[in-house]
Design a protein around this motif. Structure first.
Motif, mmCIF file in Angstrom:
data_model
loop_
_atom_site.group_PDB
_atom_site.id
_atom_site.type_symbol
_atom_site.label_atom_id
_atom_site.label_comp_id
_atom_site.label_asym_id
_atom_site.label_seq_id
_atom_site.Cartn_x
_atom_site.Cartn_y
_atom_site.Cartn_z
ATOM 1 N N ASN A 1 40.882 35.049 118.421
ATOM 2 C CA ASN A 1 40.520 35.575 119.097
ATOM 3 C C ASN A 1 39.878 33.997 119.760
ATOM 4 O OD1 ASN A 1 38.600 35.739 121.340
ATOM 5 N ND2 ASN A 1 36.961 35.609 119.842
ATOM 6 N N GLN B 1 34.453 32.695 117.651
ATOM 7 C CA GLN B 1 33.195 32.568 119.520
ATOM 8 C C GLN B 1 32.367 31.440 119.244
ATOM 9 O OE1 GLN B 1 31.651 35.804 117.075
ATOM 10 N NE2 GLN B 1 29.003 34.561 116.674
ATOM 11 N N ASP C 1 39.770 42.819 119.912
ATOM 12 C CA ASP C 1 38.890 43.636 120.806
ATOM 13 C C ASP C 1 39.912 44.875 121.275
ATOM 14 O OD1 ASP C 1 37.134 42.386 121.147
ATOM 15 O OD2 ASP C 1 37.657 41.054 122.365
ATOM 16 N N THR D 1 44.328 40.974 121.594
ATOM 17 C CA THR D 1 43.787 40.744 120.486
ATOM 18 C C THR D 1 42.549 41.393 119.253
ATOM 19 O OG1 THR D 1 41.433 40.586 122.060
ATOM 20 C CG2 THR D 1 43.040 38.405 121.925
#
Length: 225
Positions: free
Chosen positions: A179, A30, A86, A84
């Motif tokens: 990510n 992130q 997610d 991804t």
């Protein structure tokens, strides 16, 4: 026991010679992860929490529909479909993800970077003109890609693709991060929230301030889904 001493000495010397062999920082997943002393105040980890192995199902590792063409009816004429962690939870901690990119004729995947990944792009259909720019002194590398061709975009460098064929084009990208993130240059520079001070961009781009203010008023399309 005495005969094993040389092996123990050798092992100890190797451990001293390579003190970082088992001590390293994990790759960022992130943009930032600000430390807190109280774990109860934390809302994110660098990645995702792990599911109880006893509750894992095969569908956690499965995602259908990657063969379905995506709409390219947008100002850029392209759509990026990200695969991804997610939407495919089984990717968690595996340092890999994918993206399908659909292009209309003359559709463009505009200059952008992936702050956490290297990318390998393969053309599945059509003809693309693709390239990337190095760090200073900013050398440009470009190539015309046909069906079956592949190109590497090195870690975090600005890159792009445009469909120069007369038919739709499709590409598949692989990333070495679950990510990779994406920073589209025009969107970030002229469409940030809040906007970058126009005086900064006027100096940086050596343009009239009215031009900068015009660009900041535009709607910058995000083609990543």
């Amino acid at each position: 026991m005495i005969r094993s001493v040389p092996y123990l000495v050798t092992f100890a010397l190797l451990a001293l010679a390579f003190p970082l062999a088992s001590a390293f920082d994990p790759s960022a997943l992130q943009d930032f992860c600000v430390a807190v002393n109280d774990s109860s105040s934390g809302v994110f980890v660098n990645g995702k929490f792990c599911k109880d192995p006893n509750l894992v199902k095969v569908d956690d590792f499965f995602l259908p529909g990657l063969d379905i063409p995506r709409s390219t009816s947008n100002p850029l004429g392209s759509t990026v479909t990200q695969i991804t962690v997610d939407n495919l939870p089984g990717l968690n901690t595996l340092d890999i993800s994918l993206a399908r990119i659909d292009f209309a004729p003359n559709g463009v995947n505009p200059p952008h970077t992936h702050p956490r990944a290297t990318e390998v792009l393969q053309v599945l259909e059509g003809t693309l003109y693709a390239g990337f720019v190095t760090s200073n002194p900013n050398r440009l590398f470009t190539k015309i890609l046909h069906k079956g061709d592949a190109i590497v975009f090195p870690f975090s460098l600005i890159h792009f693709q445009i469909n120069i064929g007369e038919t739709n084009a499709v590409a598949l990208s692989r990333f070495n991060s679950q990510n990779p993130g994406v920073i589209t240059i025009a969107n970030a520079v002229f469409g940030s929230n809040p906007l970058i001070n126009a005086d900064v961009l006027t100096k940086a781009f050596q343009l009239d301030k009215n031009v900068i203010e015009y660009l900041e008023k535009q709607t910058w399309w995000n083609n990543n889904n």
